[in-house]
Design an enzyme around this catalytic site. Structure first.
Site, mmCIF file in Angstrom:
data_model
loop_
_atom_site.group_PDB
_atom_site.id
_atom_site.type_symbol
_atom_site.label_atom_id
_atom_site.label_comp_id
_atom_site.label_asym_id
_atom_site.label_seq_id
_atom_site.Cartn_x
_atom_site.Cartn_y
_atom_site.Cartn_z
ATOM 1 N N CYS A 21 0.816 -1.217 0.000
ATOM 2 C CA CYS A 21 0.000 0.000 0.000
ATOM 3 C C CYS A 21 0.847 1.263 0.000
ATOM 4 O O CYS A 21 0.473 2.262 -0.638
ATOM 5 C CB CYS A 21 -0.960 0.003 1.187
ATOM 6 N N HIS A 74 -1.544 0.410 7.465
ATOM 7 C CA HIS A 74 -2.186 0.630 6.172
ATOM 8 C C HIS A 74 -1.904 2.071 5.759
ATOM 9 O O HIS A 74 -1.625 2.934 6.609
ATOM 10 C CB HIS A 74 -3.693 0.387 6.254
ATOM 11 N N ASP A 90 -8.295 4.969 -1.213
ATOM 12 C CA ASP A 90 -7.816 3.720 -0.624
ATOM 13 C C ASP A 90 -7.976 2.622 -1.669
ATOM 14 O O ASP A 90 -9.081 2.170 -1.957
ATOM 15 C CB ASP A 90 -8.617 3.382 0.635
#
Length: 211
Positions: A21, A74, A90
């Site tokens: 990520c 994250h 996201d």
């Protein structure tokens, strides 16, 4: 939302590799800087973690039903727009892309009082917010955190070269750390973050809209 409100035309146009990520968001920032789709100073990279490196997030593509995914950390991208709602990008979320921060707070973060008791030990979520230009200049990862002791990959790496700076090959831990004295940007509690980046919203007021 019109096309001009988006920093990229669609999720499908983004560089994406599962379980990377931080690099996905770096590439999205790079795209905005190159294509000038929005002023870079409106973008902030947000690392979500805590001291235990166990944080629950809902509405993730790898989740199952209404159960959260427990990430060690994250990373999302926040677009803070003048006189308008902040937007979250996201790439691992089932929610819209982008999604308003208010909705993301309700559906993905949720509130401590709505978290089942078994998740209470990991709900001390903190967020490190870094200006996108600072992230592009300073972030480096040699991907060593994604290798097993025998050198094999835990998950296949992105096809592009590892992101490095002239001075550093690996500083990912400085971004994941929620120690305010370490790294770049500003560290917030979840409540502080939502209060800062949503208009008159706090965790408690957001949670009141939960079913």
């Amino acid at each position: 939302m019109t096309a001009v409100d988006r920093i990229t035309s669609s999720r499908q146009n983004c560089v994406y590799t599962s379980c990377y990520c931080e690099e996905n968001v770096w590439k999205l920032c790079e795209f905005v800087k190159t294509e000038r789709t929005t002023p870079l100073e409106q973008l902030f990279v947000v690392f979500i973690s805590n001291d235990k490196r166990m944080i629950p997030l809902w509405k993730q593509k790898s989740g199952h039903g209404d159960r959260p995914v427990i990430w060690d950390y994250h990373v999302i991208l926040l677009h803070v727009r003048p006189e308008s709602d902040s937007l979250v990008y996201d790439l691992d979320s089932e929610l819209s892309f982008p999604c308003s921060l208010k909705l993301y707070g309700t559906m993905a973060f949720r509130s401590d009082c709505h978290i089942r008791p078994e998740y209470h030990s990991v709900c001390d979520r903190k967020l490190r917010v870094i200006p996108a230009d600072s992230f592009l200049l300073n972030f480096a990862s040699n991907r060593s955190h994604m290798k097993n002791p025998d050198g094999t990959w835990k998950m296949p790496p992105p096809p592009h070269q590892p992101i490095q700076t002239a001075e550093c090959q690996m500083n990912l831990d400085d971004f994941i750390s929620m120690n305010p004295a370490v790294g770049w940007g500003t560290v917030y509690s979840l409540d502080q973050f939502l209060h800062t980046y949503t208009e008159n919203s706090t965790t408690s007021s957001i949670s009141s809209s939960l079913p």
